[in-house]
Enzyme design. Sequence first.
Site, PDB file in Angstrom:
ATOM      1  N   LYS A 267       0.847  -1.209   0.000  1.00 17.73           N
ATOM      2  CA  LYS A 267       0.000   0.000   0.000  1.00 17.73           C
ATOM      3  C   LYS A 267       0.874   1.247   0.000  1.00 17.73           C
ATOM      4  O   LYS A 267       0.803   2.101   0.879  1.00 17.73           O
ATOM      5  CB  LYS A 267      -0.943   0.004   1.190  1.00 17.73           C
ATOM      6  CG  LYS A 267      -2.011  -1.054   1.084  1.00 17.73           C
ATOM      7  CD  LYS A 267      -3.183  -0.805   1.971  1.00 17.73           C
ATOM      8  CE  LYS A 267      -4.145  -1.964   1.915  1.00 17.73           C
ATOM      9  NZ  LYS A 267      -3.582  -3.210   2.472  1.00 17.73           N
TER      10      LYS A 267
ATOM     11  N   ILE B  66     -12.830 -10.924   2.378  1.00 20.47           N
ATOM     12  CA  ILE B  66     -13.575 -12.186   2.310  1.00 20.47           C
ATOM     13  C   ILE B  66     -13.423 -12.912   3.655  1.00 20.47           C
ATOM     14  O   ILE B  66     -12.346 -12.920   4.238  1.00 20.47           O
ATOM     15  CB  ILE B  66     -12.999 -13.103   1.194  1.00 20.47           C
ATOM     16  CG1 ILE B  66     -12.912 -12.361  -0.154  1.00 20.47           C
ATOM     17  CG2 ILE B  66     -13.772 -14.403   1.087  1.00 20.47           C
ATOM     18  CD1 ILE B  66     -14.197 -12.049  -0.815  1.00 20.47           C
TER      19      ILE B  66
HETATM   20  P1  XMP Z   1      -8.183 -10.994   6.094  1.00 21.98           P
HETATM   21  O1  XMP Z   1      -7.547 -11.622   7.259  1.00 21.98           O
HETATM   22  O2  XMP Z   1      -9.160  -9.902   6.443  1.00 21.98           O
HETATM   23  O3  XMP Z   1      -6.960 -10.287   5.332  1.00 21.98           O
HETATM   24  O4  XMP Z   1      -8.775 -11.969   5.109  1.00 21.98           O
HETATM   25  C1  XMP Z   1      -7.127  -9.408   4.281  1.00 21.98           C
HETATM   26  C2  XMP Z   1      -5.811  -8.947   3.765  1.00 21.98           C
HETATM   27  O5  XMP Z   1      -6.032  -7.972   2.766  1.00 21.98           O
HETATM   28  C3  XMP Z   1      -5.642  -6.691   3.239  1.00 21.98           C
HETATM   29  N1  XMP Z   1      -6.790  -5.835   3.011  1.00 21.98           N
HETATM   30  C4  XMP Z   1      -6.865  -4.886   2.100  1.00 21.98           C
HETATM   31  N2  XMP Z   1      -5.975  -4.475   1.219  1.00 21.98           N
HETATM   32  N3  XMP Z   1      -7.559  -2.918   0.409  1.00 21.98           N
HETATM   33  C5  XMP Z   1      -6.336  -3.471   0.388  1.00 21.98           C
HETATM   34  O6  XMP Z   1      -5.512  -3.042  -0.435  1.00 21.98           O
HETATM   35  C6  XMP Z   1      -8.493  -3.304   1.276  1.00 21.98           C
HETATM   36  O7  XMP Z   1      -9.611  -2.816   1.292  1.00 21.98           O
HETATM   37  C7  XMP Z   1      -8.117  -4.337   2.164  1.00 21.98           C
HETATM   38  N4  XMP Z   1      -8.818  -4.955   3.122  1.00 21.98           N
HETATM   39  C8  XMP Z   1      -7.963  -5.885   3.629  1.00 21.98           C
HETATM   40  C9  XMP Z   1      -5.283  -6.814   4.685  1.00 21.98           C
HETATM   41  O8  XMP Z   1      -4.212  -5.972   5.009  1.00 21.98           O
HETATM   42  C10 XMP Z   1      -4.927  -8.263   4.790  1.00 21.98           C
HETATM   43  O9  XMP Z   1      -3.587  -8.472   4.401  1.00 21.98           O
END
Ligand code: XMP
Length: 215
Positions: free
Chosen positions: A62, A170
């Site tokens: 990010k 998800i």
């Molecule tokens: P979980 O444990 O929630 O992990 O399944 C999700 C992963 O994705 C990242 N994440 C995001 N990355 N935009 C992003 O660029 C988003 O809206 C977003 N939501 C979750 C989070 O850091 C983790 O690695």
Amino acid sequence: MRSGKKLIVALDIYDGSRAKEIALKIKDEIFAIKVNWPVVMANGSGIIKELSEIAPVLCDFKIADIPNTNRLITMKAKEEGAWGIISHSFTGTDSLEAVIAESKGKMKVFSVVTMSHPGYREFMEPLSERMIEASLRCGVDGFIVPGNDYSTIARVRKSAGDLLLAATGIGAQGGNAGKAVRAGADYVIVGRSIYQAESPLSAAREINMEISSEN
Ligand code: XMP
């Protein structure tokens, strides 16, 4: 919709050996591995190369800095053999262009234009369309979309045309992998629901069943 594997596992764990162990167990179920700061800070950027030997690696850094710093971060990910990198777009087109230029067609660049957590609505949501337009002008390869908000996925898909959409949010954040794919996502990114499961392999298989049963 693209054919092939759609599941990207997010390995947000400090323990590099455990990350590799999980990746090896589920490698037949996944398209790629997403790494974020926890695993890279604890193990160094070499973990990107090590995991790349198991599956393509998407670096979720990010990136949100001035062009020169963005370029330096991108160069390191590229040197370690990453398949793709995630950059913020709110910092402006010069910053995003630096990531794209340094990727030089060797890494896919995904732009963050929406997010899956409630705080996204405070500041980012009103700018989402403008960030999508700017990212398209810069030449990104894809976007990160919220896997727990299907109408937003469909909205981004309309603007994104044939570009790649990867959905986060998800499982632990409430999204359903099949519904996210049906709304327009090419890939679903899943972290805790896999790496915290008693059997990461069964969890990954279940998500893949969700994807195929919904379509
Ligand atoms: P979980 O444990 O929630 O992990 O399944 C999700 C992963 O994705 C990242 N994440 C995001 N990355 N935009 C992003 O660029 C988003 O809206 C977003 N939501 C979750 C989070 O850091 C983790 O690695």
